[in-house]
Design an enzyme around this catalytic site. Structure first.
Site, PDB file in Angstrom:
ATOM      1  N   GLU A   1       7.299  19.054  28.143  1.00  0.00           N
ATOM      2  CA  GLU A   1       6.245  18.571  29.040  1.00  0.00           C
ATOM      3  C   GLU A   1       6.396  19.073  30.473  1.00  0.00           C
ATOM      4  O   GLU A   1       6.324  18.317  31.433  1.00  0.00           O
ATOM      5  CB  GLU A   1       6.194  17.040  29.017  1.00  0.00           C
ATOM      6  CG  GLU A   1       4.851  16.492  29.457  1.00  0.00           C
ATOM      7  CD  GLU A   1       4.716  14.992  29.235  1.00  0.00           C
ATOM      8  OE1 GLU A   1       4.690  14.256  30.225  1.00  0.00           O
ATOM      9  OE2 GLU A   1       4.632  14.569  28.066  1.00  0.00           O
TER      10      GLU A   1
ATOM     11  N   HIS B   1      -1.578   0.076  21.055  1.00  0.00           N
ATOM     12  CA  HIS B   1      -1.508   1.236  21.948  1.00  0.00           C
ATOM     13  C   HIS B   1      -2.805   2.027  21.972  1.00  0.00           C
ATOM     14  O   HIS B   1      -3.298   2.408  23.037  1.00  0.00           O
ATOM     15  CB  HIS B   1      -0.350   2.142  21.501  1.00  0.00           C
ATOM     16  CG  HIS B   1      -0.290   3.445  22.241  1.00  0.00           C
ATOM     17  ND1 HIS B   1       0.087   3.538  23.562  1.00  0.00           N
ATOM     18  CD2 HIS B   1      -0.575   4.719  21.847  1.00  0.00           C
ATOM     19  CE1 HIS B   1       0.038   4.810  23.951  1.00  0.00           C
ATOM     20  NE2 HIS B   1      -0.357   5.541  22.939  1.00  0.00           N
TER      21      HIS B   1
ATOM     22  N   ASN C   1      -1.523  13.682  27.678  1.00  0.00           N
ATOM     23  CA  ASN C   1      -1.504  12.440  28.457  1.00  0.00           C
ATOM     24  C   ASN C   1      -2.898  11.961  28.855  1.00  0.00           C
ATOM     25  O   ASN C   1      -3.030  10.930  29.521  1.00  0.00           O
ATOM     26  CB  ASN C   1      -0.662  12.636  29.720  1.00  0.00           C
ATOM     27  CG  ASN C   1       0.813  12.826  29.405  1.00  0.00           C
ATOM     28  OD1 ASN C   1       1.337  12.219  28.479  1.00  0.00           O
ATOM     29  ND2 ASN C   1       1.476  13.688  30.161  1.00  0.00           N
TER      30      ASN C   1
ATOM     31  N   LYS D   1       9.162  12.838  21.178  1.00  0.00           N
ATOM     32  CA  LYS D   1       9.330  11.808  22.201  1.00  0.00           C
ATOM     33  C   LYS D   1       9.809  10.523  21.530  1.00  0.00           C
ATOM     34  O   LYS D   1       9.211  10.069  20.559  1.00  0.00           O
ATOM     35  CB  LYS D   1       8.017  11.538  22.927  1.00  0.00           C
ATOM     36  CG  LYS D   1       7.656  12.562  23.985  1.00  0.00           C
ATOM     37  CD  LYS D   1       6.425  12.094  24.750  1.00  0.00           C
ATOM     38  CE  LYS D   1       6.055  13.055  25.863  1.00  0.00           C
ATOM     39  NZ  LYS D   1       4.859  12.598  26.604  1.00  0.00           N
TER      40      LYS D   1
ATOM     41  N   ARG E   1      26.346   9.989  19.918  1.00  0.00           N
ATOM     42  CA  ARG E   1      25.783  11.130  20.652  1.00  0.00           C
ATOM     43  C   ARG E   1      24.760  11.919  19.820  1.00  0.00           C
ATOM     44  O   ARG E   1      24.435  13.054  20.151  1.00  0.00           O
ATOM     45  CB  ARG E   1      26.879  12.075  21.162  1.00  0.00           C
ATOM     46  CG  ARG E   1      27.780  11.457  22.211  1.00  0.00           C
ATOM     47  CD  ARG E   1      28.447  12.518  23.057  1.00  0.00           C
ATOM     48  NE  ARG E   1      29.319  11.913  24.060  1.00  0.00           N
ATOM     49  CZ  ARG E   1      30.633  11.779  23.919  1.00  0.00           C
ATOM     50  NH1 ARG E   1      31.219  12.236  22.821  1.00  0.00           N
ATOM     51  NH2 ARG E   1      31.341  11.227  24.874  1.00  0.00           N
TER      52      ARG E   1
ATOM     53  N   HIS F   1      -1.566   3.279  29.717  1.00  0.00           N
ATOM     54  CA  HIS F   1      -0.260   2.620  29.756  1.00  0.00           C
ATOM     55  C   HIS F   1      -0.258   1.451  30.737  1.00  0.00           C
ATOM     56  O   HIS F   1       0.429   0.444  30.519  1.00  0.00           O
ATOM     57  CB  HIS F   1       0.834   3.623  30.123  1.00  0.00           C
ATOM     58  CG  HIS F   1       1.324   4.428  28.964  1.00  0.00           C
ATOM     59  ND1 HIS F   1       1.966   5.635  29.111  1.00  0.00           N
ATOM     60  CD2 HIS F   1       1.261   4.208  27.626  1.00  0.00           C
ATOM     61  CE1 HIS F   1       2.284   6.109  27.923  1.00  0.00           C
ATOM     62  NE2 HIS F   1       1.850   5.265  27.011  1.00  0.00           N
TER      63      HIS F   1
ATOM     64  N   ARG G   1       1.675  20.552  27.868  1.00  0.00           N
ATOM     65  CA  ARG G   1       1.827  19.347  27.047  1.00  0.00           C
ATOM     66  C   ARG G   1       1.269  18.115  27.756  1.00  0.00           C
ATOM     67  O   ARG G   1       0.940  17.113  27.118  1.00  0.00           O
ATOM     68  CB  ARG G   1       3.302  19.129  26.678  1.00  0.00           C
ATOM     69  CG  ARG G   1       3.508  17.913  25.769  1.00  0.00           C
ATOM     70  CD  ARG G   1       4.873  17.832  25.148  1.00  0.00           C
ATOM     71  NE  ARG G   1       5.007  16.624  24.350  1.00  0.00           N
ATOM     72  CZ  ARG G   1       5.988  16.397  23.498  1.00  0.00           C
ATOM     73  NH1 ARG G   1       6.926  17.301  23.309  1.00  0.00           N
ATOM     74  NH2 ARG G   1       6.033  15.275  22.809  1.00  0.00           N
TER      75      ARG G   1
ATOM     76  N   GLU H   1      -6.173   8.211  19.493  1.00  0.00           N
ATOM     77  CA  GLU H   1      -5.394   9.426  19.785  1.00  0.00           C
ATOM     78  C   GLU H   1      -6.077  10.655  19.188  1.00  0.00           C
ATOM     79  O   GLU H   1      -6.038  11.742  19.769  1.00  0.00           O
ATOM     80  CB  GLU H   1      -3.967   9.291  19.252  1.00  0.00           C
ATOM     81  CG  GLU H   1      -3.108   8.269  19.978  1.00  0.00           C
ATOM     82  CD  GLU H   1      -2.625   8.745  21.349  1.00  0.00           C
ATOM     83  OE1 GLU H   1      -2.945   9.881  21.750  1.00  0.00           O
ATOM     84  OE2 GLU H   1      -1.925   7.962  22.023  1.00  0.00           O
TER      85      GLU H   1
ATOM     86  N   HIS I   1      -3.792   8.260  29.233  1.00  0.00           N
ATOM     87  CA  HIS I   1      -2.550   7.502  29.165  1.00  0.00           C
ATOM     88  C   HIS I   1      -2.072   6.927  30.493  1.00  0.00           C
ATOM     89  O   HIS I   1      -1.326   5.953  30.494  1.00  0.00           O
ATOM     90  CB  HIS I   1      -1.448   8.358  28.536  1.00  0.00           C
ATOM     91  CG  HIS I   1      -1.550   8.452  27.052  1.00  0.00           C
ATOM     92  ND1 HIS I   1      -2.626   9.051  26.430  1.00  0.00           N
ATOM     93  CD2 HIS I   1      -0.731   8.024  26.061  1.00  0.00           C
ATOM     94  CE1 HIS I   1      -2.449   8.988  25.120  1.00  0.00           C
ATOM     95  NE2 HIS I   1      -1.321   8.369  24.871  1.00  0.00           N
TER      96      HIS I   1
ATOM     97  N   LYS J   1      -1.883  18.739  18.096  1.00  0.00           N
ATOM     98  CA  LYS J   1      -0.694  18.282  18.817  1.00  0.00           C
ATOM     99  C   LYS J   1       0.469  19.250  18.633  1.00  0.00           C
ATOM    100  O   LYS J   1       1.176  19.573  19.598  1.00  0.00           O
ATOM    101  CB  LYS J   1      -0.297  16.875  18.365  1.00  0.00           C
ATOM    102  CG  LYS J   1       0.964  16.409  19.094  1.00  0.00           C
ATOM    103  CD  LYS J   1       1.180  14.928  19.102  1.00  0.00           C
ATOM    104  CE  LYS J   1       2.358  14.593  20.010  1.00  0.00           C
ATOM    105  NZ  LYS J   1       2.643  13.164  20.081  1.00  0.00           N
TER     106      LYS J   1
END
Length: 347
Positions: A221, A250, A229, A129, A107, A236, A225, A171, A232, A211
């Site tokens: 987000e 990426h 993206n 993330k 956990r 993606h 935030r 990025e 993206h 960032k």
């Protein structure tokens, strides 16, 4: 919000980060490439000498459930408890998967990121993330789970090939587009074929600041935030499309996604055409092009419909009205998306 340290003494910074946590067992996660090229940089750090090493396969093709299960197994079989600490040494694949493994084992155990690629320094390791690719989709399963510390040492950049420098730089270019004109123009004038590492180190610091500021304002987000993206939604989709053919880095997918989403920004939110052309030229010169055809549009569109940012079945984009003029929660219909892909192919 995680603590980010720009290091000029890796041994001192790692020691301080590890010793600031009370733990019963220390694990060091790397991939095979990191073990060969980057571990020697930290091998003599005393606090890491007794760490239990876990080495996984390199590249994004291993950012999956099988690798994650193996990391859980290694943690469990080698004495990990909920009071253990994991250090992730590597690029975005390692910090994403390692952060997810740490966040879910028993956990949740604490972890520290030491990013070794430009992409992970300015993007993946910062912001909390974590996740893995699943069911053919990029970062489909994961959690928000911030590290105790992120230690950025730009000496690692000298271990990277040209493609990985370019991947991370995409990025940074995105950060420039969402920040201000001065930063954006500085990024466009940088020569990626003849890297000035001292200048790049300074630019990395600026990029991380951009960032951090956004993440601090909106850690989960819900609003601003989403600025991060940019590039993206299309990016993606390109990355997922390539995953079953010839996987791409990426940052290359993000660079191609920027072309698409700046086109949409020009059409829908009046992004200046000269800025769009400048960015398209930079991307074409440094990133080439993904060989998609009009026969691939339906598949790319389907990938976009699975994007985590979507609401009520509408494909969600972050667009720009100008450099630094962020327009979140923008949508486009299928016809507009196909026109965007036409522009990408023809530009």
């Amino acid at each position: 919000m995680n603590k980010v340290t720009i290091s000029s003494n890796i041994s001192e910074c790692v020691t301080k980060a590890v010793e600031s946590v009370s733990y019963d067992k220390l694990f060091l996660l790397m991939d095979k490439t990191t073990e060969e090229l980057c571990y020697p940089v930290v091998a003599d750090v005393p606090c890491l000498s007794g760490a239990t090493r876990i080495v996984i396969g390199a590249t994004d093709t291993h950012k999956n459930l099988d690798t994650l299960a193996r990391v859980w197994e290694e943690l469990g079989n080698k004495g990990g408890t909920r009071h253990s600490l994991m250090v992730n040494l590597g690029g975005g694949m390692v910090t994403d998967l390692g952060g997810f493994a740490a966040g879910t084992f028993k956990r949740g155990i604490k972890y520290v990121n030491i990013p070794t690629t430009l992409l992970s320094m300015v993007d993946a390791s910062v912001g909390g993330k974590t996740g893995i690719n699943f069911n053919g989709l990029k970062n489909e399963v994961g959690v928000f789970n911030s590290p105790q510390d992120v230690i950025i040492d730009t000496e690692f950049l000298k271990t990277l090939n040209h493609e990985n420098i370019c991947s991370g730089y995409a990025e940074m270019l995105k950060h420039g587009l969402i920040s201000d004109e001065k930063n954006y123009l500085e990024l466009l004038s940088f020569d990626l074929d003849n890297v000035d590492y001292a200048a790049l180190a300074t630019m990395v610091g600026k990029s991380v600041e951009i960032k951090e500021k956004v993440v601090e304002e909106d850690p989960f987000e819900k609003g601003i935030r989403k600025a991060l993206n940019l590039g993206h939604t299309a990016g993606h989709a390109f990355e997922s499309w390539a995953l079953s053919r010839k996987p791409c880095l990426h940052g290359y997918a993000v660079a191609w996604g920027l072309i698409c989403e700046l086109y949409l920004s020009h059409v829908k939110t009046s992004f200046p055409i000269d800025k769009m052309r400048q960015t398209v030229t930079f991307v074409k010169e440094n990133y080439g092009k993904l060989p998609v055809t009009c026969d691939d549009y339906e598949e790319l569109y389907k990938y976009m419909t699975h994007d985590k940012k979507n609401t009520s079945g509408m494909i969600n984009f972050t667009l720009l009205g100008g450099v630094g003029d962020i327009r979140i929660n923008q949508t486009a219909d299928k016809k507009e998306i196909f026109e965007m892909l036409d522009f990408y192919r023809e530009c």
